[in-house]
Scaffold this motif. Structure first.
Motif, PDB file in Angstrom:
ATOM      1  N   VAL A 153       0.846  -1.200   0.000  1.00 10.74           N
ATOM      2  CA  VAL A 153       0.000   0.000   0.000  1.00 10.74           C
ATOM      3  C   VAL A 153       0.883   1.252   0.000  1.00 10.74           C
ATOM      4  CG1 VAL A 153      -1.773   1.299   1.234  1.00 10.74           C
ATOM      5  CG2 VAL A 153      -1.957  -1.172   1.059  1.00 10.74           C
ATOM      6  N   ASP A 154       1.554   1.550   1.116  1.00 11.63           N
ATOM      7  CA  ASP A 154       2.336   2.796   1.143  1.00 11.63           C
ATOM      8  C   ASP A 154       3.795   2.583   0.726  1.00 11.63           C
ATOM      9  OD1 ASP A 154       3.419   1.597   3.395  1.00 11.63           O
ATOM     10  OD2 ASP A 154       3.492   3.468   4.542  1.00 11.63           O
ATOM     11  N   GLY A 165       7.134   0.591   4.772  1.00  8.99           N
ATOM     12  CA  GLY A 165       7.344  -0.193   5.985  1.00  8.99           C
ATOM     13  C   GLY A 165       6.568   0.359   7.170  1.00  8.99           C
ATOM     14  N   CYS A 222       2.831   1.215   7.120  1.00  6.64           N
ATOM     15  CA  CYS A 222       1.389   0.956   7.226  1.00  6.64           C
ATOM     16  C   CYS A 222       1.090  -0.481   7.669  1.00  6.64           C
ATOM     17  CB  CYS A 222       0.688   1.248   5.900  1.00  6.64           C
ATOM     18  SG  CYS A 222       1.000   0.033   4.617  1.00  6.64           S
ATOM     19  N   GLY A 223       2.011  -1.393   7.441  1.00  8.01           N
ATOM     20  CA  GLY A 223       1.825  -2.782   7.874  1.00  8.01           C
ATOM     21  C   GLY A 223       0.970  -3.609   6.932  1.00  8.01           C
ATOM     22  N   ALA A 224       0.473  -3.016   5.855  1.00  3.17           N
ATOM     23  CA  ALA A 224      -0.429  -3.736   4.948  1.00  3.17           C
ATOM     24  C   ALA A 224       0.249  -4.917   4.260  1.00  3.17           C
ATOM     25  CB  ALA A 224      -0.961  -2.785   3.891  1.00  3.17           C
TER      26      ALA A 224
HETATM   27 FE1  FES Z   1       3.022  -0.449   3.981  1.00  4.07          FE
HETATM   28 FE2  FES Z   1       4.816  -2.312   3.360  1.00  4.07          FE
HETATM   29  S1  FES Z   1       3.357  -1.388   2.072  1.00  4.07           S
HETATM   30  S2  FES Z   1       4.363  -1.461   5.299  1.00  4.07           S
END
Ligand code: FES
Length: 281
Positions: free
Chosen positions: A224-225, A228, A230-232
């Motif tokens: 997602v972001d 490292g 957002c945790g997605a």
């Molecule tokens: Fe968000 Fe890896 S894409 S932590």
């Protein structure tokens, strides 16, 4: 601001763009990705680097306009500018640091599904530039969705096409073609690199585990972001927890818990659908 110097439509919803980003082009390596922010209100879109030209200072990205942000990106034209273009991010493919003589002894098969063909191309080209022939499979639902075939043909030893509906090349899913090549045609591969939709990578890995061929997958689809934070993109690889955007995006596909990753991906799809319902893209 990052200028779009070339734009091309590759199929109905898939487009490529060459973006002027000399510093990114200078240090880009196969397997890495960039974050694109279309305008000042844009979301961060992680996209695997499709190609790079260190002399021209351009980086090529390929995207499918399926979400709010990629639909917005698709509206940009040559001569316009992206607000931000950050990278290269993530770890390069593991073979980049392997001894070239050892690599020359291996037979590698690249497997590209749909828009995943874009990140496979620079990897196949990297091998070609080093005088190593690799085989490549490009698979898609139907002929119209096969992209980059001509470019890939120039860098692949053998290029195989598979379509689910049989409109072009082998009729059937990619795992069946891999089985056909290995079991019926006697092809031997030491390594398979597979990039595409999560569900396709899952079933390719089930097949290659059965055939006993090491398989690397790219977990880019779950990002997602890309920072490292957002945790997605948290996934389980063996008995370890990894972040695709920091530790990857490439991992040993036989160790990835695809069912967990698919569940998380579905969760974000639902949230995006809700969001798109509230806002006009
Ligand atoms: Fe968000 Fe890896 S894409 S932590």
């Amino acid at each position: 601001m990052y200028k779009i110097v070339k734009k091309e439509n590759l199929s109905t919803n898939i487009f490529s763009m060459d973006v002027l980003a000399p510093l990114v082009a200078q240090s880009a390596q196969p397997g890495q990705f960039v974050i694109v922010i279309a305008d000042e209100k844009g979301e961060r879109v992680p996209l695997t680097i499709c190609d790079y030209d260190k002399e021209k200072g351009t980086v090529t990205i390929v995207a499918q306009s399926i979400g709010c942000s990629t639909k917005k990106m698709a509206q940009f034209n040559e001569g316009e500018y992206f607000h931000d273009f950050v990278g290269p991010l993530g770890q390069p493919s593991e073979y980049v640091n392997e001894d070239i003589n050892e690599l020359k002894k291996k037979k590698v098969l690249f497997v590209a599904g749909g828009v995943g063909t874009a990140p496979v191309y620079p990897q196949a080209r990297w091998f070609h530039e080093k005088g190593i022939d690799v085989d490549v499979i490009i698979g898609a639902k139907t002929k119209d969705l096969i992209i980059l075939e001509d470019k890939m043909r120039k860098v692949a030893g053998n290029l195989y096409i598979a379509t689910d509906d049989g409109s072009y090349g082998f009729k059937g899913m990619i795992p069946s073609l891999i089985e056909d090549l290995v079991v019926n045609q006697g092809k031997k591969y030491d390594l398979i690199v597979c990039i595409g939709p999560m569900i396709m990578m899952k079933f390719v890995c089930i097949m290659t585990k059965k055939l006993g061929i090491k398989t690397i997958v790219s977990m880019n689809p779950i990002m997602v972001d890309g920072t490292g934070m957002c945790g997605a993109c948290r996934i389980t690889v063996g008995d370890e927890t990894k972040f695709a955007c920091v530790d990857g995006p490439e991992f040993d596909g036989h160790l990835v818990d695809f069912d967990e990753a698919l569940r998380r991906q579905a969760q974000y799809k639902n949230e995006e659908a809700e969001k798109n319902g509230e806002h006009v893209c």
